[in-house]
Design a protein around this motif. Sequence first.
Motif, PDB file in Angstrom:
ATOM      1  N   ILE A   1       6.582   8.379  13.739  1.00 46.21           N
ATOM      2  CA  ILE A   1       5.617   7.416  13.191  1.00 46.21           C
ATOM      3  C   ILE A   1       4.380   7.357  14.082  1.00 46.21           C
TER       4      ILE A   1
ATOM      5  N   THR B   1       4.541   9.532   7.880  1.00 45.16           N
ATOM      6  CA  THR B   1       4.961   8.384   7.064  1.00 45.16           C
ATOM      7  C   THR B   1       6.175   8.781   6.232  1.00 45.16           C
ATOM      8  N   GLU B   2       6.896   7.763   5.792  1.00 46.82           N
ATOM      9  CA  GLU B   2       8.090   8.030   4.986  1.00 46.82           C
ATOM     10  C   GLU B   2       7.709   8.388   3.552  1.00 46.82           C
TER      11      GLU B   2
ATOM     12  N   GLU C   1       8.894  -1.028   1.946  1.00 50.90           N
ATOM     13  CA  GLU C   1       9.122   0.378   2.302  1.00 50.90           C
ATOM     14  C   GLU C   1       7.798   1.130   2.295  1.00 50.90           C
ATOM     15  N   LYS C   2       7.770   2.230   3.026  1.00 53.21           N
ATOM     16  CA  LYS C   2       6.545   3.021   3.103  1.00 53.21           C
ATOM     17  C   LYS C   2       6.457   4.028   1.970  1.00 53.21           C
ATOM     18  N   TYR C   3       7.429   4.009   1.080  1.00 50.68           N
ATOM     19  CA  TYR C   3       7.431   4.909  -0.069  1.00 50.68           C
ATOM     20  C   TYR C   3       7.800   4.087  -1.304  1.00 50.68           C
TER      21      TYR C   3
END
Length: 540
Positions: free
Chosen positions: A340, A345-346, A405-407
């Motif tokens: 990160i 990023t996810e 969440e990053k997604y």
Amino acid sequence: MANTFFGLTIGSTGLNAGNIGINTTAHNISNIKTKGYTRQQTVQEASYSIRVYQGYGTVGTGVSVTQIKQLRSSYYDTKYWNNNATQGEYSNLESYSLLMEDYLDEFNLSGFTTEYDNLFKAINNLTINPKDVVSRNQLLNYSQSIAEYFNTLSTNMSNIQLQACDEIKSSVNEINTIAEQIASLNKQINILEVNGGDANDLRDSRMLLVDELSKYINTTIREDEIGNGMTEFYVFINDQELVDGYDYNRLVCEQRETRRNASDLDNLVNIRWEGSAVDFNMYDNSLSGSIKGAIQIMDGCNECYEVVGLKDTNGEFLKTSDGKYIDVQKLTEAEYNNYIAAGYTEGLTTYIYAYKNPEYKGIPYYQSQLNEFARVIADEFNAIIGQGDMNGEPVEPFFVSQYGEKYITAKGIHVNQKILDDTSLLPVSFDNSKGEANTDMAKALMELKEKKTINNGTFLEYLQSVVSVVSIDTSRARSFAKNYQDVVDTIDNQRKSISGVDEDEEAVDLVKYKEAYGLASKVISVMQEIYKKLIEQTGL
């Protein structure tokens, strides 16, 4: 020469054989409706003859009943178990696929399509007046309705996955219970038969349990003679030993340490043998039965794997030297933080993995399809709205994950709450200097309706293709379930033609043994008259 009263002995053997035959026939008739009962038959033969040291050499000694045997075909039993397991698998797939089809078919019903059309009607209104408050609110509300629809749909899919997992646990418990019962019956049968008895009814109970077991998982048996009338009875499931005489092995379900697919629930299970180093391969191609159907629904992802990976600023996913994607859930906290910090990023990605997921399109497959839709629609809307002019201020992303969440996933997609609370955070156009009538951003959003954005199709075409896939799979499962049920019924009828009790045959046997008993009684009556003459009247 033979004893003077030898004829009476011969007659008594006939009475005994006739009586046993009548009792056996009566037992068959009494159990004509008993599930799993196997027709029994007396086996009789002429008793050993004795030498009488006369010209004719030997004389017969009557009849002996040597066995009360079951009329059963191991060939039809094996065919029945094999097809019963396959039927159980497809029957289970049909049940779960129908549930998935019911949920996914909402794409074709007025609920989703109406919301989808209303969304683009609101966008179309913005192409006329980009600052229209009503149309801007409609854009937000219809976008949130579509997001909530996918939230609910993803949750429903997770519920089906949980049902399949619960069925696997229940099936494992049933398999263990049946194994314990068979092992107990093995001991009871040997205790009876070691003393020369016939434990036919206990054998029926044991084979009925094997019939039941074959519905859960593909089953075979073996019975070996070990002497003194005793046998060793083995049961195998998917070619692995379940029962060995008086002992049996147990299957256990253990919670997975990590998710097999990114959208899986946290409390799914694996199956293993208790206290054994031997693996139970849940994904073995040779496995069948209702438990395989549940496994395919729980884990089936079309032989691929959905992973939460790491992508760089260009959107490219990071891979290891052997070509595998980095799986976030398998990183240590320190490793994750380093990635990160490096700007990764996810994100969700799907690929063919090193181990093979079931090829059936189960819940993970459809979750990945829904996630793909959510990701693409979020990316497209965010990319266009992100270009909006906010007079130098950063533009809030339109679609976000409600779980932070990053997604984006189907379960988490949500319209940014900040924009829902304050519509002024939603840009009007790409360039405010062109005036309030500038409709460039609204037109770009409107083009998404017909744009080939996902799998060379529009959003609606993509969803319709997902529906068609589940419809095809459901139809296939239904067809196979019916076909194998017909095969199972046919084989069962063939089994019953041998082992089932037939009223007409038993009626004939009843008359046959009655006549035999009567004739034997007549022999004794004749002999009685002879003895009376011999004893009372000889020498008078």
